[in-house]
Design an enzyme around this catalytic site. Structure first.
Site, mmCIF file in Angstrom:
data_model
loop_
_atom_site.group_PDB
_atom_site.id
_atom_site.type_symbol
_atom_site.label_atom_id
_atom_site.label_comp_id
_atom_site.label_asym_id
_atom_site.label_seq_id
_atom_site.Cartn_x
_atom_site.Cartn_y
_atom_site.Cartn_z
ATOM 1 N N HIS A 13 39.049 28.189 31.812
ATOM 2 C CA HIS A 13 37.858 29.746 31.793
ATOM 3 C C HIS A 13 39.335 30.590 31.500
ATOM 4 O O HIS A 13 40.196 31.352 32.493
ATOM 5 C CB HIS A 13 37.784 29.663 33.144
ATOM 6 C CG HIS A 13 37.028 31.313 33.878
ATOM 7 N ND1 HIS A 13 35.594 30.696 34.405
ATOM 8 C CD2 HIS A 13 37.300 32.288 33.801
ATOM 9 C CE1 HIS A 13 35.336 32.360 34.057
ATOM 10 N NE2 HIS A 13 36.278 33.296 34.284
ATOM 11 N N LEU A 16 40.450 37.640 27.963
ATOM 12 C CA LEU A 16 41.254 38.180 26.950
ATOM 13 C C LEU A 16 40.935 39.312 27.048
ATOM 14 O O LEU A 16 42.210 40.153 26.300
ATOM 15 C CB LEU A 16 41.804 37.134 25.690
ATOM 16 C CG LEU A 16 42.789 36.355 26.245
ATOM 17 C CD1 LEU A 16 42.582 35.370 24.366
ATOM 18 C CD2 LEU A 16 43.675 36.400 26.680
ATOM 19 N N ARG A 17 39.517 39.551 27.134
ATOM 20 C CA ARG A 17 39.126 41.430 26.392
ATOM 21 C C ARG A 17 39.269 41.349 24.997
ATOM 22 O O ARG A 17 39.416 40.565 24.377
ATOM 23 C CB ARG A 17 40.109 41.609 27.140
ATOM 24 C CG ARG A 17 39.849 42.293 28.846
ATOM 25 C CD ARG A 17 38.836 42.463 29.836
ATOM 26 N NE ARG A 17 39.039 41.505 31.297
ATOM 27 C CZ ARG A 17 38.276 41.608 32.153
ATOM 28 N NH1 ARG A 17 36.769 40.739 31.631
ATOM 29 N NH2 ARG A 17 38.327 41.743 33.216
ATOM 30 N N ASN A 41 32.423 38.050 27.989
ATOM 31 C CA ASN A 41 32.013 39.197 28.357
ATOM 32 C C ASN A 41 32.351 40.371 28.502
ATOM 33 O O ASN A 41 32.985 41.128 28.859
ATOM 34 C CB ASN A 41 31.611 38.715 29.945
ATOM 35 C CG ASN A 41 32.570 38.569 30.934
ATOM 36 O OD1 ASN A 41 34.032 38.628 29.986
ATOM 37 N ND2 ASN A 41 33.895 38.812 32.232
ATOM 38 N N LYS A 99 28.407 30.218 28.204
ATOM 39 C CA LYS A 99 28.315 30.845 30.037
ATOM 40 C C LYS A 99 27.115 31.440 29.896
ATOM 41 O O LYS A 99 26.308 32.403 29.529
ATOM 42 C CB LYS A 99 29.099 31.741 29.528
ATOM 43 C CG LYS A 99 29.847 32.545 30.853
ATOM 44 C CD LYS A 99 30.247 31.929 31.624
ATOM 45 C CE LYS A 99 30.809 32.049 33.067
ATOM 46 N NZ LYS A 99 31.887 32.277 33.295
ATOM 47 N N HIS A 136 28.712 30.422 35.847
ATOM 48 C CA HIS A 136 29.037 32.028 37.058
ATOM 49 C C HIS A 136 27.914 30.911 38.393
ATOM 50 O O HIS A 136 26.602 31.599 38.565
ATOM 51 C CB HIS A 136 29.121 32.659 36.871
ATOM 52 C CG HIS A 136 29.487 34.090 37.578
ATOM 53 N ND1 HIS A 136 31.039 34.926 37.948
ATOM 54 C CD2 HIS A 136 28.663 34.590 38.654
ATOM 55 C CE1 HIS A 136 31.153 35.218 39.122
ATOM 56 N NE2 HIS A 136 30.190 35.230 39.682
ATOM 57 N N HIS A 174 35.039 28.238 38.989
ATOM 58 C CA HIS A 174 35.613 29.106 39.535
ATOM 59 C C HIS A 174 34.607 29.107 41.271
ATOM 60 O O HIS A 174 34.316 29.737 41.263
ATOM 61 C CB HIS A 174 35.729 30.749 39.470
ATOM 62 C CG HIS A 174 34.558 31.241 39.058
ATOM 63 N ND1 HIS A 174 33.361 30.951 38.798
ATOM 64 C CD2 HIS A 174 35.074 32.293 37.683
ATOM 65 C CE1 HIS A 174 32.741 31.809 38.718
ATOM 66 N NE2 HIS A 174 33.828 32.447 37.496
ATOM 67 N N LEU A 219 35.452 37.683 41.859
ATOM 68 C CA LEU A 219 34.222 37.453 42.166
ATOM 69 C C LEU A 219 33.955 36.211 41.593
ATOM 70 O O LEU A 219 35.118 35.939 39.993
ATOM 71 C CB LEU A 219 33.138 37.949 41.434
ATOM 72 C CG LEU A 219 32.774 39.705 42.066
ATOM 73 C CD1 LEU A 219 31.973 40.270 41.514
ATOM 74 C CD2 LEU A 219 32.400 38.905 43.367
ATOM 75 N N ASP A 247 40.589 32.302 35.389
ATOM 76 C CA ASP A 247 39.814 33.464 35.601
ATOM 77 C C ASP A 247 40.938 34.269 35.962
ATOM 78 O O ASP A 247 40.503 35.128 36.376
ATOM 79 C CB ASP A 247 38.731 33.425 36.722
ATOM 80 C CG ASP A 247 38.172 34.094 36.693
ATOM 81 O OD1 ASP A 247 37.773 34.993 35.563
ATOM 82 O OD2 ASP A 247 37.341 33.965 37.751
ATOM 83 N N HIS A 251 41.919 44.202 34.666
ATOM 84 C CA HIS A 251 42.011 45.412 34.359
ATOM 85 C C HIS A 251 42.967 46.260 34.533
ATOM 86 O O HIS A 251 43.568 45.561 35.640
ATOM 87 C CB HIS A 251 40.653 45.482 35.380
ATOM 88 C CG HIS A 251 39.709 44.268 35.455
ATOM 89 N ND1 HIS A 251 38.200 44.908 34.690
ATOM 90 C CD2 HIS A 251 39.267 43.848 36.125
ATOM 91 C CE1 HIS A 251 37.246 44.422 34.967
ATOM 92 N NE2 HIS A 251 38.014 43.270 35.769
ATOM 93 N N ALA A 263 35.945 43.984 39.819
ATOM 94 C CA ALA A 263 36.546 42.621 40.137
ATOM 95 C C ALA A 263 37.600 41.896 39.781
ATOM 96 O O ALA A 263 37.245 41.497 37.817
ATOM 97 C CB ALA A 263 35.711 41.207 40.452
HETATM 98 C C1 NCD Z 1 35.678 38.329 35.905
HETATM 99 C C2 NCD Z 1 36.017 39.827 34.850
HETATM 100 O O1 NCD Z 1 36.451 40.417 35.021
HETATM 101 O O2 NCD Z 1 35.706 39.901 33.579
HETATM 102 N N1 NCD Z 1 36.030 38.854 37.166
HETATM 103 C C3 NCD Z 1 36.309 38.615 38.252
HETATM 104 O O3 NCD Z 1 36.531 38.792 39.060
HETATM 105 N N2 NCD Z 1 36.308 37.257 37.944
HETATM 106 C C4 NCD Z 1 34.508 38.307 35.435
HETATM 107 C C5 NCD Z 1 34.197 37.160 36.737
HETATM 108 O O4 NCD Z 1 34.101 35.737 35.892
HETATM 109 O O5 NCD Z 1 33.568 36.880 37.149
HETATM 110 ZN ZN ZN Z 2 35.959 34.699 34.717
#
Ligand code: NCD
Ligand code: ZN
Length: 345
Positions: A13, A16-17, A41, A99, A136, A174, A219, A247, A251, A263
């Site tokens: 999980h 990588l953006r 996402n 997902k 999720h 997660h 999260l 995960d 950011h 998050a």
């Molecule tokens: C993740 C994200 O920033 O894309 N954030 C996180 O807190 N884990 C999204 C996610 O997996 O909930």
């Molecule tokens: Zn995640």
């Protein structure tokens, strides 16, 4: 000096953006990990097989020449996902999982599923073709306390779904609660769970005691201590139903350190050091390989990586940067709040 040789780990999980952030973070994962399940996402999300193929190409382009890291692609489930496209994506070998984000559950999830009924045709097809659903697992109903969202999701969404479609393979991603661990342990088949590095290390005090600490906010949010202990017991047990999904979710600092911070915790760079520390603390170093390198591939029907990495424990702690610089801006690295003596050689 102690050493530990294990099969090369995978991350089941990972965020990588895209663009400059992708370029800035992918090397931190590919340095140690053979493969990773890549979260879809993005903005806009990765919803079709064509989107996933183009995202995979962008990931490859961001990697250094000769890097053997393999991104395993996922699709972001929407109420309009086409079962035929999902099946074609799996058959072509591109798509490893789909997902499910309940709409509004986390970063960039507003396009997720509101009405599970609308997703049933795709889920039925996935059950038929053996394609796993990564979940999720949090409800988003405003009445439900944020610390209860995982437990309520299991009861009101996940368990009814699994009763209706027992052949669907579900990865509860997660997992953060004892309820989640117990639910996975109670199931005989088609259910497994990923556990992050940080949820094995922090409880909710890390976020709130002595001031608000946004770099420990993610999260699902970290829970009470007894939940963390249940996660540790599961991860270090060797039970094949539990494996690593970091995960790691970068950011840039300005988006974390503000009045409404994002998050996500960035752990790609020091995850293996943190995990070796945790497993040693639990007297379970011999179970680390199962958690990071064997259980995940077995669940996803893939061979374990052929090559190995060596972890070394030194008196002098390993040093990691407090933040990494990316073309998108600085990203703070997870601080486990203890010295890291183990490092990948
Ligand atoms: C993740 C994200 O920033 O894309 N954030 C996180 O807190 N884990 C999204 C996610 O997996 O909930
Ligand atoms: Zn995640």
């Amino acid at each position: 000096m102690k050493t530990l040789s294990i099969r090369r780990p995978d991350d089941w999980h990972l965020h990588l953006r895209d663009g400059a952030m992708l370029e800035g973070v992918v090397g931190d994962t590919s340095r140690h990990f053979g493969r990773a399940i890549i979260m879809p996402n993005l903005v806009p999300p990765v919803v079709t097989t064509a989107d996933a193929a183009s995202y995979r190409d962008r990931i490859r382009a961001a990697m250094s020449p000769g890097d053997a890291f393999k991104p395993l692609m996922t699709l972001y489930l929407t109420e309009h996902t086409d079962p035929a496209d999902v099946e074609a994506g799996q058959r072509s070998g591109l798509i490893t999982a789909v997902k499910l984000y309940p709409a509004g559950a986390t970063t960039n999830s507003h396009g997720g599923v509101r009405d599970m009924e609308k997703a049933m045709p795709v889920l039925e097809r996935m059950a038929d073709i053996g394609l796993p659903l990564c979940v999720h697992g949090e409800v988003t109903t405003p009445e439900v306390d944020i610390f209860d969202r995982e437990a309520v999701f299991i009861e009101t969404v996940l368990d009814p779904l699994r009763r209706r479609l027992p052949e669907l393979k579900v990865t509860m991603e997660h997992v953060t609660t004892k309820e989640g661990i117990d639910y996975i342990l109670s199931s005989k088949k088609n259910l497994a769970g990923s556990i992050t590095t940080h949820h094995l290390i922090i409880n909710r005090n890390a976020i709130l005691v002595g001031g608000i600490r946004p770099h420990y906010y993610c999260l699902p949010v970290a829970k009470r201590e007894h939940h963390r202990l249940a996660l540790r017991a599961a991860a270090t047990s060797g039970d094949a139903r539990f494996f690593l999904g970091t995960d790691s979710a970068p950011h840039v600092d300005p988006l974390k350190e503000c009045g409404c911070g994002c998050a996500g915790i960035y752990t790609s760079i020091n995850t293996m050091s943190c995990l070796a520390h945790v497993f040693e603390e639990e007297n379970a170093l011999e179970k680390l390989e199962a958690f990071t390198s064997l259980n995940g591939p077995a669940w996803y029907g893939l061979p374990a990586n052929e090559d190995r990495i060596t972890l070394v424990r030194r008196e002098e702690p390993a040093s990691y940067p407090a933040k990494i610089e990316t073309g998108a801006g600085p990203v703070t690295v997870f601080d486990p709040m203890f010295p890291l003596h183990w490092a990948v050689e």
